[in-house]
Design a protein around this motif. Structure first.
Motif, PDB file in Angstrom:
ATOM      1  N   LEU A 120       0.715  -1.290   0.034  1.00 17.80           N
ATOM      2  CA  LEU A 120       0.015   0.078   0.080  1.00 17.80           C
ATOM      3  C   LEU A 120       0.757   1.226   0.064  1.00 17.80           C
ATOM      4  O   LEU A 120       1.772   1.431   0.484  1.00 17.80           O
ATOM      5  N   GLY A 121       0.036   2.362  -0.883  1.00 14.90           N
ATOM      6  CA  GLY A 121       0.873   3.812  -0.491  1.00 14.90           C
ATOM      7  C   GLY A 121       2.041   4.006  -1.199  1.00 14.90           C
ATOM      8  O   GLY A 121       2.350   3.337  -2.348  1.00 14.90           O
ATOM      9  N   THR A 122       2.656   5.041  -1.195  1.00 13.27           N
ATOM     10  CA  THR A 122       3.744   5.485  -1.854  1.00 13.27           C
ATOM     11  C   THR A 122       4.952   4.897  -2.020  1.00 13.27           C
ATOM     12  O   THR A 122       5.823   4.811  -2.756  1.00 13.27           O
ATOM     13  N   ASP A 123       5.191   3.651  -1.061  1.00 13.43           N
ATOM     14  CA  ASP A 123       6.297   2.724  -0.935  1.00 13.43           C
ATOM     15  C   ASP A 123       6.285   1.839  -2.165  1.00 13.43           C
ATOM     16  O   ASP A 123       7.233   1.487  -2.491  1.00 13.43           O
ATOM     17  N   TYR A 124       5.062   1.984  -2.892  1.00  9.58           N
ATOM     18  CA  TYR A 124       4.661   1.001  -3.895  1.00  9.58           C
ATOM     19  C   TYR A 124       4.265   1.595  -4.921  1.00  9.58           C
ATOM     20  O   TYR A 124       3.523   1.055  -6.026  1.00  9.58           O
ATOM     21  N   ALA A 125       4.757   2.837  -5.180  1.00  4.96           N
ATOM     22  CA  ALA A 125       4.165   4.071  -6.323  1.00  4.96           C
ATOM     23  C   ALA A 125       4.865   3.294  -7.502  1.00  4.96           C
ATOM     24  O   ALA A 125       5.905   2.964  -7.782  1.00  4.96           O
ATOM     25  N   LEU A 126       3.775   3.137  -8.650  1.00  4.43           N
ATOM     26  CA  LEU A 126       4.049   2.490  -9.756  1.00  4.43           C
ATOM     27  C   LEU A 126       4.662   3.452 -10.790  1.00  4.43           C
ATOM     28  O   LEU A 126       3.952   4.103 -11.722  1.00  4.43           O
ATOM     29  N   LEU A 127       6.122   3.473 -10.824  1.00  8.97           N
ATOM     30  CA  LEU A 127       6.849   4.497 -11.497  1.00  8.97           C
ATOM     31  C   LEU A 127       7.257   3.669 -12.625  1.00  8.97           C
ATOM     32  O   LEU A 127       7.695   2.494 -12.569  1.00  8.97           O
ATOM     33  N   ARG A 128       7.478   4.286 -13.800  1.00 12.45           N
ATOM     34  CA  ARG A 128       8.263   3.728 -15.006  1.00 12.45           C
ATOM     35  C   ARG A 128       9.756   3.662 -14.481  1.00 12.45           C
ATOM     36  O   ARG A 128      10.241   4.637 -13.877  1.00 12.45           O
ATOM     37  N   ASP A 129      10.262   2.687 -15.022  1.00 10.92           N
ATOM     38  CA  ASP A 129      11.915   2.571 -14.766  1.00 10.92           C
ATOM     39  C   ASP A 129      12.736   3.791 -15.050  1.00 10.92           C
ATOM     40  O   ASP A 129      13.661   4.008 -14.058  1.00 10.92           O
ATOM     41  N   GLU A 130      12.362   4.829 -15.822  1.00  8.45           N
ATOM     42  CA  GLU A 130      13.179   5.953 -15.871  1.00  8.45           C
ATOM     43  C   GLU A 130      13.042   6.841 -14.744  1.00  8.45           C
ATOM     44  O   GLU A 130      14.018   7.622 -14.500  1.00  8.45           O
ATOM     45  N   PHE A 131      11.879   6.766 -14.057  1.00 13.69           N
ATOM     46  CA  PHE A 131      11.848   7.783 -13.020  1.00 13.69           C
ATOM     47  C   PHE A 131      12.574   7.149 -11.561  1.00 13.69           C
ATOM     48  O   PHE A 131      12.621   8.015 -10.616  1.00 13.69           O
ATOM     49  N   PHE A 132      13.396   6.254 -11.892  1.00 10.70           N
ATOM     50  CA  PHE A 132      14.036   5.907 -10.510  1.00 10.70           C
ATOM     51  C   PHE A 132      15.776   6.308 -10.602  1.00 10.70           C
ATOM     52  O   PHE A 132      16.373   5.981  -9.839  1.00 10.70           O
ATOM     53  N   ASN A 133      15.866   6.868 -11.945  1.00  3.99           N
ATOM     54  CA  ASN A 133      17.059   7.350 -12.272  1.00  3.99           C
ATOM     55  C   ASN A 133      17.652   8.734 -11.420  1.00  3.99           C
ATOM     56  O   ASN A 133      16.992   9.749 -11.826  1.00  3.99           O
ATOM     57  N   PRO A 134      18.648   8.559 -10.586  1.00  6.13           N
ATOM     58  CA  PRO A 134      18.775   9.851  -9.524  1.00  6.13           C
ATOM     59  C   PRO A 134      19.404  10.969 -10.444  1.00  6.13           C
ATOM     60  O   PRO A 134      19.479  12.024  -9.985  1.00  6.13           O
ATOM     61  N   VAL A 165       9.978  12.914 -21.031  1.00  5.74           N
ATOM     62  CA  VAL A 165       8.967  13.448 -19.639  1.00  5.74           C
ATOM     63  C   VAL A 165       9.801  13.885 -18.525  1.00  5.74           C
ATOM     64  O   VAL A 165       9.652  14.853 -17.873  1.00  5.74           O
ATOM     65  N   ALA A 166      10.456  12.932 -18.224  1.00 10.08           N
ATOM     66  CA  ALA A 166      11.284  13.054 -16.873  1.00 10.08           C
ATOM     67  C   ALA A 166      12.312  14.486 -17.144  1.00 10.08           C
ATOM     68  O   ALA A 166      12.435  15.085 -16.098  1.00 10.08           O
ATOM     69  N   THR A 167      12.682  14.620 -18.209  1.00 15.35           N
ATOM     70  CA  THR A 167      13.741  15.714 -18.487  1.00 15.35           C
ATOM     71  C   THR A 167      12.801  16.771 -18.443  1.00 15.35           C
ATOM     72  O   THR A 167      13.300  18.004 -17.787  1.00 15.35           O
ATOM     73  N   LEU A 168      11.719  16.954 -19.112  1.00 11.21           N
ATOM     74  CA  LEU A 168      10.832  18.131 -18.981  1.00 11.21           C
ATOM     75  C   LEU A 168      10.360  18.458 -17.421  1.00 11.21           C
ATOM     76  O   LEU A 168      10.585  19.661 -17.173  1.00 11.21           O
ATOM     77  N   THR A 206       6.233  13.338 -10.983  1.00  7.46           N
ATOM     78  CA  THR A 206       6.712  14.556 -10.614  1.00  7.46           C
ATOM     79  C   THR A 206       7.485  14.630  -9.461  1.00  7.46           C
ATOM     80  O   THR A 206       8.581  15.134  -9.003  1.00  7.46           O
ATOM     81  N   ALA A 207       6.798  13.892  -8.135  1.00  3.23           N
ATOM     82  CA  ALA A 207       7.242  14.014  -7.086  1.00  3.23           C
ATOM     83  C   ALA A 207       8.478  13.096  -6.848  1.00  3.23           C
ATOM     84  O   ALA A 207       9.484  13.252  -6.020  1.00  3.23           O
ATOM     85  N   SER A 208       8.637  11.904  -7.562  1.00  2.00           N
ATOM     86  CA  SER A 208      10.023  11.291  -7.603  1.00  2.00           C
ATOM     87  C   SER A 208      11.226  11.818  -7.919  1.00  2.00           C
ATOM     88  O   SER A 208      12.079  11.668  -7.469  1.00  2.00           O
ATOM     89  N   ILE A 209      10.904  12.795  -9.000  1.00  2.00           N
ATOM     90  CA  ILE A 209      12.171  13.649  -9.420  1.00  2.00           C
ATOM     91  C   ILE A 209      12.534  14.719  -8.642  1.00  2.00           C
ATOM     92  O   ILE A 209      13.685  15.139  -8.265  1.00  2.00           O
ATOM     93  N   GLY A 210      11.196  15.375  -7.709  1.00  2.00           N
ATOM     94  CA  GLY A 210      11.480  16.425  -6.882  1.00  2.00           C
ATOM     95  C   GLY A 210      11.124  17.735  -7.716  1.00  2.00           C
ATOM     96  O   GLY A 210      11.799  18.136  -8.566  1.00  2.00           O
ATOM     97  N   SER A 211       9.825  18.189  -7.175  1.00  2.51           N
ATOM     98  CA  SER A 211       9.251  19.284  -8.002  1.00  2.51           C
ATOM     99  C   SER A 211       8.411  20.065  -7.043  1.00  2.51           C
ATOM    100  O   SER A 211       7.804  19.847  -6.236  1.00  2.51           O
ATOM    101  N   LYS A 212       8.457  21.426  -7.305  1.00  4.11           N
ATOM    102  CA  LYS A 212       7.269  22.160  -6.979  1.00  4.11           C
ATOM    103  C   LYS A 212       6.021  22.085  -7.524  1.00  4.11           C
ATOM    104  O   LYS A 212       5.831  22.646  -8.521  1.00  4.11           O
TER     105      LYS A 212
END
Length: 326
Positions: A140-154, A226-229, A247-253
């Motif tokens: 449950l919750g954000t610990d299992y956020a269904l993100l595409r692989d690219e959004f795990f790239n720091p 998308v991640a770059t934008l 947007t939150a996984s990358i860090g955004s206002k």
């Protein structure tokens, strides 16, 4: 190699949300499993995307026959991933009776869950609110956020944001044409030099956007683009949908709103936990309130720091482990 059969639909009428997130999940595990994708009457866009990741496409009828057709394609040792709201407990039982392990992705808690694993990445549901079998594992919750692989790239967190730039998207279809409404507000404010709008195939209001300057429109771009934008943009304006996790996984206002009932709960969670600045229902939003909130979000660097605590790439490990444990 053990087979995983993913089952979700997408088209111009219902959008591609379920399709994109399950295909993203397939991309996480394709090196360890044989990934197969089953969907009703796939579009050329879907076929192109599936073939990049999966070894096979199962094309199902776009009528009631698709339920039985899907069962006929299953093998007893498959792992099955369902993602849609109409897979009730009776259908889950039929899949289990085939001998398959079953993962069900749902944004609600309104069913009797007989699956082996339930993934619900909408934050705020109490554990005890789910009707389930004793063996059903809840993820449950954000610990299992269904993100595409690219959004795990720091690397995206290291990109310097451009001042006075905006990324925004209101779903592939944007049936209420919120894009035009927000663009009208932004043009009146005249603060932003670049505005990037992501739309999908189902968006039908192109003529309404031709009048706006400083607007760049993107359609069917890949996840890296998308991640770059998002990473480059000073402010992101999105609904409380899968775009919120990205947007939150990358860090955004993030300036956050909603236009559907199932977006209200994640909206409240993110606003209440200082992960986004809320503007309520996009459909009834007025200019003065929007102006007040966008001026607030531009000063809210604390949002990014709070998001990093919630999205620390643990989702990548957690989601992969769901499959390994089965």
């Amino acid at each position: 190699m053990k087979r995983i059969v993913f089952r979700a639909d997408g088209n111009l009428q219902i959008g591609y949300g379920h399709f994109v997130r399950t295909l993203g999940l397939a991309a996480l595990v394709r090196d360890e499993f044989d990934c197969v994708y089953a969907t009703q009457k796939p579009t050329s866009y879907q076929l192109s995307e599936i073939n990049k990741i999966c070894s096979q496409v199962i094309e199902l009828s776009d009528n009631g026959n698709h339920f039985q057709e899907f069962l006929n394609h299953l093998n007893s040792d498959d792992i099955v991933v369902l993602d849609n709201y109409f897979f009730n407990s009776q259908y889950q039982i039929k899949i289990k009776e085939k001998g398959c392990k079953l993962i069900y992705i749902d944004d609600h808690n309104d069913k009797d869950y007989v699956c082996d694993v339930l993934i619900n990445n909408i934050p705020g549901f109490p554990y005890e609110s789910f009707k389930k079998k004793d063996y059903t594992r809840l993820c449950l919750g954000t610990d299992y956020a269904l993100l595409r692989d690219e959004f795990f790239n720091p690397k995206y967190r290291t990109i310097k944001k451009k001042p006075n730039t905006i990324f925004m998207s209101f779903g592939g279809a944007d049936f209420f044409n919120i894009s035009e409404k927000i663009m009208t507000f932004l043009e009146e404010m005249n603060l932003f030099s670049e505005i990037h709008l992501l739309i999908g195939d189902a968006y039908k209001f192109f003529p309404s956007l031709e009048k706006f300057r400083n607007l760049k429109i993107y359609k069917n771009i890949n996840a890296n683009e998308v991640a770059t934008l998002i990473a480059n943009s000073d402010v992101c304006i999105v609904p409380a949908s899968s775009l919120l996790n990205e947007t939150a996984s990358i860090g955004s206002k993030i300036l956050l709103g909603f236009f559907a009932e199932n977006q209200v709960q994640p909206y409240n969670y993110f606003v209440d936990n200082n992960l986004a600045i809320g503007i309520g229902d996009y459909r009834s939003l007025n200019f003065n309130f929007f102006k007040e909130k966008i001026e607030e979000v531009m000063k809210s660097n604390f949002l990014i720091e709070n998001q990093k605590k919630v999205y620390n790439y643990q989702q990548y490990t957690n989601l992969k482990k769901v499959f390994y444990d089965l």
